[in-house]
Design a protein around this motif. Structure first.
Motif, mmCIF file in Angstrom:
data_model
loop_
_atom_site.group_PDB
_atom_site.id
_atom_site.type_symbol
_atom_site.label_atom_id
_atom_site.label_comp_id
_atom_site.label_asym_id
_atom_site.label_seq_id
_atom_site.Cartn_x
_atom_site.Cartn_y
_atom_site.Cartn_z
ATOM 1 N N SER A 69 -7.674 -0.466 10.102
ATOM 2 C CA SER A 69 -6.267 -0.627 10.425
ATOM 3 C C SER A 69 -5.931 0.170 11.680
ATOM 4 C CB SER A 69 -5.449 -0.115 9.249
ATOM 5 O OG SER A 69 -4.094 -0.255 9.491
ATOM 6 N N HIS A 118 -11.606 -3.839 2.620
ATOM 7 C CA HIS A 118 -10.519 -3.395 3.508
ATOM 8 C C HIS A 118 -11.210 -3.013 4.803
ATOM 9 C CE1 HIS A 118 -6.917 -1.399 4.994
ATOM 10 N NE2 HIS A 118 -7.590 -0.287 5.166
ATOM 11 N N HIS A 156 -13.433 -6.733 -3.479
ATOM 12 C CA HIS A 156 -12.429 -6.090 -2.641
ATOM 13 C C HIS A 156 -13.037 -5.704 -1.299
ATOM 14 C CE1 HIS A 156 -10.309 -2.336 -1.199
ATOM 15 N NE2 HIS A 156 -9.317 -3.183 -1.273
ATOM 16 N N GLY A 178 -5.651 -4.348 3.397
ATOM 17 C CA GLY A 178 -4.514 -4.388 4.330
ATOM 18 C C GLY A 178 -5.016 -4.392 5.760
ATOM 19 N N GLY A 179 -4.273 -3.708 6.625
ATOM 20 C CA GLY A 179 -4.752 -3.529 7.990
ATOM 21 C C GLY A 179 -4.088 -4.379 9.056
ATOM 22 N N ALA A 227 -7.178 1.832 -5.964
ATOM 23 C CA ALA A 227 -8.270 1.965 -4.985
ATOM 24 C C ALA A 227 -8.577 3.443 -4.742
ATOM 25 C CB ALA A 227 -7.861 1.289 -3.675
ATOM 26 N N GLU A 284 -3.257 -6.014 0.409
ATOM 27 C CA GLU A 284 -2.732 -4.648 0.292
ATOM 28 C C GLU A 284 -2.092 -4.180 1.595
ATOM 29 O OE1 GLU A 284 -6.368 -3.170 -2.695
ATOM 30 O OE2 GLU A 284 -6.442 -2.719 -0.561
ATOM 31 N N PRO A 285 -1.085 -4.885 2.081
ATOM 32 C CA PRO A 285 -0.483 -4.487 3.350
ATOM 33 C C PRO A 285 0.417 -3.266 3.201
ATOM 34 C CG PRO A 285 0.730 -6.317 2.411
ATOM 35 C CD PRO A 285 -0.416 -6.053 1.477
ATOM 36 N N GLY A 286 0.271 -2.331 4.096
ATOM 37 C CA GLY A 286 1.169 -1.178 4.117
ATOM 38 C C GLY A 286 1.901 -1.146 5.437
ATOM 39 N N ARG A 287 1.133 -0.807 6.483
ATOM 40 C CA ARG A 287 1.694 -0.670 7.825
ATOM 41 C C ARG A 287 2.502 -1.898 8.256
ATOM 42 N NH1 ARG A 287 -0.947 2.561 11.549
ATOM 43 N NH2 ARG A 287 -2.852 2.301 10.344
ATOM 44 N N SER A 318 0.843 -1.199 0.000
ATOM 45 C CA SER A 318 0.000 0.000 0.000
ATOM 46 C C SER A 318 0.878 1.247 0.000
ATOM 47 C CB SER A 318 -0.900 -0.024 1.238
ATOM 48 O OG SER A 318 -1.624 1.172 1.305
ATOM 49 N N ARG A 365 -15.864 -2.973 -4.338
ATOM 50 C CA ARG A 365 -15.456 -2.892 -2.934
ATOM 51 C C ARG A 365 -16.680 -3.009 -2.043
ATOM 52 N NH1 ARG A 365 -11.566 1.350 0.311
ATOM 53 N NH2 ARG A 365 -11.951 0.461 2.368
ATOM 54 N N TYR A 374 2.734 5.864 7.624
ATOM 55 C CA TYR A 374 1.907 7.048 7.880
ATOM 56 C C TYR A 374 2.659 8.083 8.714
ATOM 57 C CZ TYR A 374 -1.303 3.579 6.168
ATOM 58 O OH TYR A 374 -1.880 2.607 5.397
ATOM 59 N N LYS A 392 0.354 4.325 -0.015
ATOM 60 C CA LYS A 392 0.063 5.497 0.811
ATOM 61 C C LYS A 392 0.719 5.431 2.189
ATOM 62 C CE LYS A 392 -4.362 4.627 3.182
ATOM 63 N NZ LYS A 392 -4.843 3.251 2.917
ATOM 64 N N SER A 393 1.101 4.230 2.639
ATOM 65 C CA SER A 393 1.696 4.131 3.969
ATOM 66 C C SER A 393 3.112 4.713 4.006
ATOM 67 C CB SER A 393 1.716 2.680 4.449
ATOM 68 O OG SER A 393 2.521 1.882 3.605
ATOM 69 N N ASP A 406 -0.494 -1.214 -4.376
ATOM 70 C CA ASP A 406 -1.856 -0.695 -4.288
ATOM 71 C C ASP A 406 -1.736 0.822 -4.288
ATOM 72 O OD1 ASP A 406 -4.449 0.075 -3.295
ATOM 73 O OD2 ASP A 406 -3.740 -0.207 -1.244
HETATM 74 C C1 PLP Z 1 -4.880 2.247 3.696
HETATM 75 C C2 PLP Z 1 -5.295 1.093 2.895
HETATM 76 C C3 PLP Z 1 -4.534 -0.072 2.891
HETATM 77 C C4 PLP Z 1 -3.314 -0.265 3.757
HETATM 78 O O1 PLP Z 1 -3.617 -0.362 5.091
HETATM 79 P P1 PLP Z 1 -2.470 -0.784 6.141
HETATM 80 O O2 PLP Z 1 -3.084 -0.646 7.448
HETATM 81 O O3 PLP Z 1 -1.350 0.163 5.943
HETATM 82 O O4 PLP Z 1 -2.084 -2.178 5.830
HETATM 83 C C5 PLP Z 1 -4.924 -1.098 2.058
HETATM 84 N N1 PLP Z 1 -6.020 -0.985 1.272
HETATM 85 C C6 PLP Z 1 -6.786 0.122 1.259
HETATM 86 C C7 PLP Z 1 -7.954 0.170 0.367
HETATM 87 C C8 PLP Z 1 -6.455 1.188 2.070
HETATM 88 O O5 PLP Z 1 -7.220 2.277 2.060
#
Ligand code: PLP
Length: 423
Positions: free
Chosen positions: A202, A199, A197, A238-239, A102, A273-276, A58, A149, A381, A60-61, A79
């Motif tokens: 998180s 999510h 999809h 993700g999350g 997304a 979609e893992p970010g954190r 992800s 979604r 973040y 954005k993280s 993502d």
């Molecule tokens: C923010 C987000 C993620 C990433 O979440 P994390 O907590 O960082 O893993 C994945 N998918 C979508 C759609 C998001 O908005």
């Protein structure tokens, strides 16, 4: 596990003393550990290997190109939630045919850019968006791959600002509406329904919400297949939670345990979609104490990182472990509450806002002007949400790999602050 550790009361990132990095690159400074990034990505790759998932980091993280490049080289996809993020992953060399797009508010320009880039699929969040994607795809004479979604109405038990899968927040659509849209997709030659999809939110520290979500997703896929869709993908977003307070995060295998069997049974392809989970524990924010002061019966440690650098405490009431880089006391197992030899302090920045703090009422060993301190678990973040508020140049970012380190974003200058403005 991460690669930030104390050796004889001095903090190291991998093989490099953090003090040396602060001296070379200045403060405040973000420091990332490449080994930790790779460790977390490979944990997910291994835990889910049985279903050969497409792992979409992800962006954005943490969207730094240096981080994206590490992900790309280690086999991750991406993502993205904006045209800007798509631009970044292309610069980092991503294979766009594995990128998912997304976000609740994709503009026509962004949709066109994503279609031109041949992304894997759009995570569609509304009927209006579906219409817009169909129109743009039609004008280009191509078929747009979409995933709907769903708002699974699952409670991720996280902060109000980071829960996304409960009825009543802006994300996704309920299952009945999605069914109507699925019928619409089937009748539209400009669109192809590739998946579902979700999510949930998180950070999520238990596997149960995923067990619930994957069951709902698989039920929906089964229903859509019955209706004639050639639908394969389940994207669970993700999350996954990380260590913020102590060692509270689950290993990726705990999530895989509830997700993998359901995906296998349904014969689906899995996207995540893992970010954190990947970048959160891979980064720290190092700052230097400017002053300390006692006022109103309280001790304040004023240091040079602020809410423009790390907004999570102000925005989400987030807890980050904080400890000196060269402490007089060994770091505790538990950072909450009182600690012997420590005093409770508010760790604040120089910004003119009462909300400008990294921690409140936090036990710290005696701190002095010039001391370095570390805010842990700040890789996700952190820099990604930073700003120039109070005309503060954004901090430098450094990537450590073993005994080597390199700048992956230089510190901004005063001239950078005004570079886009016109007189
Ligand atoms: C923010 C987000 C993620 C990433 O979440 P994390 O907590 O960082 O893993 C994945 N998918 C979508 C759609 C998001 O908005």
């Amino acid at each position: 596990m991460d690669h930030f550790h104390y050796r004889e009361r001095e903090l190291f990132c991998e093989e490099v003393p953090v003090t040396a990095l602060a001296e070379k690159y200045g403060t405040p400074v973000w420091i990332y550990s490449k080994r930790t990034l790779l460790h977390h990505l490979s944990q997910i790759q291994q835990a889910f290997a049985a279903v050969q998932p497409v792992i979409c980091y992800s962006v954005k993280s943490n969207s730094n190109l240096g981080i994206l490049q590490v992900m790309q080289e280690a086999g991750s996809s991406f993502d993205v939630v904006s045209g800007g993020e798509l631009h970044r992953v292309k610069k980092a060399g991503a294979d766009t045919s594995k990128v998912v797009f997304a976000g609740v508010g994709k503009t026509d320009e962004e949709i066109r850019y994503a279609l031109e880039s041949r992304v894997l699929m759009f995570n569609v969040e509304s009927e209006a968006e579906l219409d817009a994607i169909a129109a743009v795809a039609g004008s280009m004479g191509i078929v747009a791959p979409v995933a709907l979604r769903l708002n699974p109405d699952v409670d991720g038990k996280t902060h109000a600002k980071t829960t996304t899968g409960k009825k009543g927040n802006k994300f996704g659509m309920d299952i009945e509406r999605a069914s109507q849209l699925a019928a619409k997709v089937l009748a539209d030659k400009r669109l192809a329904l590739h998946g579902i999809h979700m999510h949930i939110g998180s950070p999520i520290l238990t596997a149960e919400p995923y067990a619930e979500a994957v069951k709902k997703a698989v039920d929906v896929v089964t229903e859509y297949r019955r209706q004639g869709h050639d639908i394969n993908w389940v994207n669970l977003g993700g999350g996954f939670g990380i260590h913020y307070r102590k060692q509270e995060a689950l290993p990726a295998s705990e999530y895989a345990k509830v997700i993998v069997p359901a995906i296998q049974a349904a014969g689906c392809r899995l996207a995540l979609e893992p970010g954190r989970f990947i970048v959160g524990n891979s980064g720290i924010l190092v700052s230097r104490v400017i002053y300390t002061k006692r006022e109103g019966g309280k001790l304040f440690v004023i240091q040079d990182a602020a809410m423009n650098d790390l907004v999570r405490p102000a925005m989400y009431d987030a807890f980050h472990r904080i400890w000196p880089v060269k402490p007089s006391i060994d770091p505790p197992a538990d950072y909450e509450g009182e600690i012997a030899g420590c005093e409770l302090a508010d760790v604040v920045g120089p910004i003119c806002e009462s909300g400008d703090y990294l921690a409140k009422g936090r036990a710290l060993p005696p701190m002095q002007r010039g001391d370095l301190m570390c805010t842990f678990s700040a890789g996700a973040y952190g820099m990604a949400m930073s700003s120039n508020y109070n005309s503060r140049p954004r901090a430098a970012e450094v990537l450590v790999d073993g005994a080597t380190h390199r700048l992956i974003r230089r510190r901004e200058t005063y001239d950078d602050l005004i570079a886009h403005e016109m007189l």
